[in-house]
Design a protein around this motif. Structure first.
Motif, PDB file in Angstrom:
ATOM      1  N   ASP A 105       0.839  -1.197   0.000  1.00 47.75           N
ATOM      2  CA  ASP A 105       0.000   0.000   0.000  1.00 47.75           C
ATOM      3  C   ASP A 105       0.876   1.250   0.000  1.00 47.75           C
ATOM      4  OD1 ASP A 105      -2.189  -1.595   0.126  1.00 47.75           O
ATOM      5  OD2 ASP A 105      -2.626  -1.226   2.258  1.00 47.75           O
ATOM      6  N   ILE A 106       0.434   2.255  -0.738  1.00 36.94           N
ATOM      7  CA  ILE A 106       1.057   3.577  -0.640  1.00 36.94           C
ATOM      8  C   ILE A 106       0.106   4.425   0.192  1.00 36.94           C
ATOM      9  CG2 ILE A 106       1.977   5.566  -1.901  1.00 36.94           C
ATOM     10  CD1 ILE A 106       1.963   3.799  -4.416  1.00 36.94           C
ATOM     11  N   ARG A 107       0.613   4.987   1.277  1.00 34.76           N
ATOM     12  CA  ARG A 107      -0.244   5.800   2.151  1.00 34.76           C
ATOM     13  C   ARG A 107       0.189   7.249   2.075  1.00 34.76           C
ATOM     14  NH1 ARG A 107      -3.685   2.752   4.958  1.00 34.76           N
ATOM     15  NH2 ARG A 107      -3.283   0.530   4.673  1.00 34.76           N
ATOM     16  N   GLY A 108      -0.788   8.147   2.223  1.00 38.29           N
ATOM     17  CA  GLY A 108      -0.452   9.560   2.130  1.00 38.29           C
ATOM     18  C   GLY A 108      -1.372  10.408   2.987  1.00 38.29           C
ATOM     19  N   GLY A 109      -1.080  11.707   3.046  1.00 31.40           N
ATOM     20  CA  GLY A 109      -1.903  12.635   3.812  1.00 31.40           C
ATOM     21  C   GLY A 109      -1.700  12.463   5.310  1.00 31.40           C
ATOM     22  N   VAL A 110      -2.300  13.352   6.079  1.00 30.45           N
ATOM     23  CA  VAL A 110      -2.107  13.298   7.532  1.00 30.45           C
ATOM     24  C   VAL A 110      -2.734  12.053   8.141  1.00 30.45           C
ATOM     25  CG1 VAL A 110      -1.712  15.711   8.123  1.00 30.45           C
ATOM     26  CG2 VAL A 110      -4.049  14.913   7.738  1.00 30.45           C
ATOM     27  N   LEU A 111      -3.778  11.539   7.506  1.00 36.67           N
ATOM     28  CA  LEU A 111      -4.454  10.362   8.062  1.00 36.67           C
ATOM     29  C   LEU A 111      -3.800   9.060   7.619  1.00 36.67           C
ATOM     30  CD1 LEU A 111      -8.155  11.512   7.614  1.00 36.67           C
ATOM     31  CD2 LEU A 111      -6.792  11.510   9.714  1.00 36.67           C
ATOM     32  N   GLY A 112      -2.820   9.162   6.745  1.00 35.49           N
ATOM     33  CA  GLY A 112      -2.157   7.953   6.260  1.00 35.49           C
ATOM     34  C   GLY A 112      -3.107   7.026   5.532  1.00 35.49           C
ATOM     35  N   LYS A 113      -4.032   7.603   4.802  1.00 35.61           N
ATOM     36  CA  LYS A 113      -4.981   6.772   4.053  1.00 35.61           C
ATOM     37  C   LYS A 113      -4.295   6.149   2.843  1.00 35.61           C
ATOM     38  CE  LYS A 113      -9.304   9.099   3.852  1.00 35.61           C
ATOM     39  NZ  LYS A 113     -10.308   9.549   3.130  1.00 35.61           N
TER      40      LYS A 113
END
Ligand code: SF4
Ligand code: MG
Length: 324
Positions: free
Chosen positions: A15-23
């Protein structure tokens, strides 16, 4: 004979996660549906450029990382379905040797401690372990007086010998070798390759030998598989692959290897562009954006990895008559 290892439709997506929520914002298809078998006593080379998924394949086989999908059968048993306890037992039969022996050896432990650690599961006495360490050191071309030393006191080649001794401690059947000579000087490389080949013969070992260097893989392998962007594109006997490559990517890779004989004319195939990102692989044949002989169908349809002759697998529409 039955294969000792059977890999069926193995996939590993990260998975690639991003943003402050790590979605989750995407995924990297590091290994994308590969299948192959390895016979007992065989050395299967897996070659490809860095990032093609070959190390991820090796680690998934041992479940050092969990596969996303697919089967990994060791002696007929699907290891992806085993619980932790059964997996621990099986790990004695399946070992791994890493590229950088220095990083994989604890710098604060003596060689004796490093090599005897896997033996602790057997309830051996201290004396028995000592004797076994001595035996293992000799098997890899070191001596018992090395046992009390620390990893930093050894050269790169000697450290890899220590890594090999530790991998051999529990008499494994299969060893995944992940770039075991890539960090070594060329002169030392052939010594370690020769050692590994002798050990294979002596102990009837089976290797999956992963490397980016085509000449290293050629030196040691019985059969060779070529990976590109998470997929196997060609797999056959070593001589066949090097003398009569069929897949356009294999041809390009081999054309870039210097020939020792200056009288042999070789046409170098220059591939256009970079390897695409595995988080956004091309549709159809993942190689179509760089393939010098790509056809219309290549953009749409993923070619099957199929035998084009006995024991010669290729994933390319050029060899599938109904596709053209
Ligand atoms: Fe080239 Fe098409 Fe074969 Fe892929 S399937 S290697 S693009 S010819
Ligand atoms: Mg790697």
């Amino acid at each position: 004979h039955n294969p000792i290892l059977e890999v069926n439709h193995l996939k590993k997506y990260f998975d690639i996660r991003g943003g402050v929520l790590g979605k989750k914002v995407g995924e990297v298809k590091a290994v994308d549906d590969i299948s192959f078998t390895v016979n007992p006593g065989e050395i299967l080379g897996i070659v490809g450029e860095s990032g093609c998924g070959k190390s991820t394949t090796g680690k998934s086989i041992l479940r050092l990382i969990e596969p996303t999908d697919g089967e990994v059968k060791f002696e007929g048993q699907d290891v992806t379905k085993l619980n932790a306890e059964s997996m621990r037992k099986l790990r004695r039969d399946m070992q791994i040797i890493f590229q950088d022996p220095y990083a994989s050896l604890n710098p604060r432990h003596t060689v004796e401690k490093i090599i005897s650690e896997p033996l602790l599961v057997h309830g051996m006495s201290k004396l028995e372990r000592k004797a076994r360490v001595k035996e293992l050191l000799e098997v890899v071309g070191l001596s018992s007086y090395h046992a009390s030393r620390y990893p930093h006191q050894f050269s790169g080649g000697q450290r890899q010998r220590i890594g090999i001794a530790r991998a051999l401690a529990n008499n494994p059947k299969l060893i995944i070798c992940d770039e075991p000579v890539s960090a070594l000087d060329v002169s030392v490389q052939s010594q370690i390759l020769n050692l590994m080949e002798n050990l294979r013969n002596q102990f009837n070992l089976t290797y999956v030998f992963i490397a980016h260097d085509l000449s290293v893989v050629k030196h040691i392998s019985d059969r060779v598989g070529v990976m590109y962007l998470g997929r196997l594109v060609e797999l056959t006997e070593k001589d066949k692959l090097y003398d009569e490559p069929k897949h356009p990517y294999t041809k390009a890779l081999l054309s870039a290897v210097p020939v020792p004989d200056p009288d042999v004319e070789k046409e170098r195939i220059i591939l256009q562009g970079d390897v695409p990102s595995p988080s956004n692989p091309p549709s159809g044949c993942a190689f179509h954006t760089r393939c010098p002989v790509a056809m219309e169908i290549c953009k749409q349809v993923r070619p099957e990895f199929e035998p084009v002759e006995v024991n010669h697998f290729v994933a390319c529409h050029l060899y599938n008559e109904t596709a053209q």
